[in-house]
Design a protein around this motif. Structure first.
Motif, short mmCIF file in Angstrom:
data_model
loop_
_atom_site.label_atom_id
_atom_site.label_comp_id
_atom_site.label_asym_id
_atom_site.label_seq_id
_atom_site.Cartn_x
_atom_site.Cartn_y
_atom_site.Cartn_z
N ASN A 155 0.81 -1.22 0.00
CA ASN A 155 0.00 0.00 0.00
C ASN A 155 0.84 1.26 0.00
N GLU A 156 2.10 1.16 0.44
CA GLU A 156 2.89 2.36 0.65
C GLU A 156 4.13 2.48 -0.22
N THR A 157 4.68 1.37 -0.72
CA THR A 157 5.94 1.46 -1.45
C THR A 157 5.78 2.20 -2.77
N SER A 158 6.86 2.83 -3.20
CA SER A 158 6.89 3.45 -4.52
C SER A 158 7.59 2.56 -5.53
N ASP A 159 8.13 1.42 -5.08
CA ASP A 159 8.77 0.47 -5.99
C ASP A 159 7.73 -0.27 -6.81
N THR A 160 8.13 -0.71 -7.98
CA THR A 160 7.26 -1.55 -8.82
C THR A 160 8.03 -2.80 -9.22
N PHE A 161 7.28 -3.84 -9.57
CA PHE A 161 7.86 -5.15 -9.84
C PHE A 161 7.17 -5.79 -11.04
N ASP A 162 7.85 -6.77 -11.60
CA ASP A 162 7.25 -7.54 -12.69
C ASP A 162 6.46 -8.73 -12.17
N ALA A 163 6.83 -9.22 -10.99
CA ALA A 163 6.13 -10.35 -10.40
C ALA A 163 5.99 -10.14 -8.90
N LEU A 164 4.85 -10.51 -8.38
CA LEU A 164 4.57 -10.47 -6.94
C LEU A 164 4.15 -11.87 -6.53
N CYS A 165 4.99 -12.53 -5.72
CA CYS A 165 4.76 -13.92 -5.31
C CYS A 165 4.44 -13.94 -3.83
N LEU A 166 3.20 -14.27 -3.50
CA LEU A 166 2.72 -14.19 -2.12
C LEU A 166 2.66 -15.57 -1.47
N ASP A 167 3.32 -15.69 -0.31
CA ASP A 167 3.26 -16.92 0.47
C ASP A 167 3.34 -16.55 1.94
N ILE A 168 2.35 -15.80 2.41
CA ILE A 168 2.35 -15.35 3.80
C ILE A 168 1.25 -16.01 4.62
N ASP A 169 0.40 -16.80 3.98
CA ASP A 169 -0.72 -17.46 4.66
C ASP A 169 -0.82 -18.90 4.17
N ASN A 170 -1.77 -19.62 4.74
CA ASN A 170 -2.08 -20.96 4.22
C ASN A 170 -3.04 -20.89 3.03
N GLY A 171 -3.37 -19.69 2.62
CA GLY A 171 -4.24 -19.50 1.47
C GLY A 171 -5.14 -18.30 1.67
N PRO A 172 -5.83 -17.87 0.62
CA PRO A 172 -6.72 -16.70 0.72
C PRO A 172 -7.82 -16.87 1.77
N GLY A 173 -8.24 -18.09 2.00
CA GLY A 173 -9.30 -18.33 2.97
C GLY A 173 -8.81 -18.83 4.31
N TRP A 174 -7.49 -18.85 4.53
CA TRP A 174 -6.93 -19.38 5.77
C TRP A 174 -5.71 -18.55 6.13
N THR A 175 -5.95 -17.36 6.64
CA THR A 175 -4.87 -16.42 6.90
C THR A 175 -4.27 -16.63 8.28
N VAL A 176 -3.00 -16.25 8.41
CA VAL A 176 -2.30 -16.42 9.68
C VAL A 176 -2.82 -15.43 10.71
N THR A 177 -3.10 -14.20 10.30
CA THR A 177 -3.69 -13.19 11.16
C THR A 177 -4.86 -12.54 10.43
N GLU A 178 -5.78 -11.98 11.20
CA GLU A 178 -6.96 -11.34 10.58
C GLU A 178 -6.56 -10.18 9.68
N ASP A 179 -5.49 -9.49 10.02
CA ASP A 179 -5.06 -8.35 9.22
C ASP A 179 -4.75 -8.75 7.78
N ASN A 180 -4.29 -10.00 7.59
CA ASN A 180 -3.92 -10.44 6.25
C ASN A 180 -5.12 -10.62 5.33
#
Length: 225
Positions: free
Chosen positions: A133-158
């Motif tokens: 939400n805050e960075t000014s950097d841009t990327f060609d690929a964003l690879c997300l592995d911070i939860d057990n999945g979109p429906g099973w997050t580690v914290t509610e904030d995620n």
């Protein structure tokens, strides 16, 4: 008295900014536990490597693409990206200081020592939701592995990361034609629909069969050019 061979041994336990994180050894495996929830271990890594490879393939040969990896974990994704000379800049966002420490000077360093020494690699200690939400950097690929999945997050904030607003933030840090790849412990047709509704194109899911239960999955979507 020594613990039985089949009992996990806690190597480090810390109270982090988002709760308790634990590194333990179970036989030959290293495991990360967050607030009592098993996150990952060093047993396999096929789906984490697929996360990186599928993202690269979706870029259709773009030269030296920059990749943002969300979550350091046990380091499979970072190590695999570093092993591939086709990637350009490799940025990893990890919010738990303990996890970074375990890689830099702890038991997980044997998996990522070479990757951390790679001049392309940069580790950012930050919350991924805040970062996109805050960075000014841009990327060609964003690879997300911070939860057990979109429906099973580690914290509610995620949870917000997989919402329309969160996916808009992910698209914001992607260059035109960039790819979003999301690891999940199981396929989610609902999340495929959310990706399409958020404007991503070429949405698809790749699966990795596991010994028991449903396969691991990588959900992919491309930001329009």
């Amino acid at each position: 008295m020594a613990a039985p061979d089949d009992s996990p041994v806690v190597l480090d336990r810390r109270e982090g900014p988002y709760g308790e994180v634990v590194l333990r050894r179970h036989g030959a495996l290293l495991q990360i536990i967050a607030n009592g929830c098993f996150l990952m271990d060093t047993s396999d890594g096929r789906s984490e490597r697929l996360l990186i490879d599928a993202a690269y393939d979706a870029l259709d040969g773009r030269p030296a693409p920059a990749v943002l990896i969300g979550g350091l974990g046990v380091g499979f994704s970072l190590a695999h990206a570093s092993d591939d000379p086709r990637w350009g800049r490799i940025t990893v966002v990890e919010r738990e200081p303990a996890v970074v420490d375990w890689h830099r000077a702890g038991p997980l360093s044997e998996l990522t020592r070479g990757a951390l020494a790679d001049p392309r690699t940069r580790i950012v200690r930050d919350d991924l939701v805040r970062y996109v939400n805050e960075t000014s950097d841009t990327f060609d690929a964003l690879c997300l592995d911070i939860d057990n999945g979109p429906g099973w997050t580690v914290t509610e904030d995620n949870e917000s990361l997989y919402s329309p607003a969160g996916l808009a933030a992910c698209a914001r840090v992607l260059r035109p034609g960039g790819v979003l790849a999301v690891w999940s412990a199981k396929p989610s047709p609902e999340f495929e629909g959310t990706l399409r509704n958020a404007g991503f194109r070429r949405v698809r899911t790749e699966e990795v069969p596991v010994a028991r239960g449903v396969p691991d999955a990588v959900h992919l979507g491309v930001r329009p050019g």
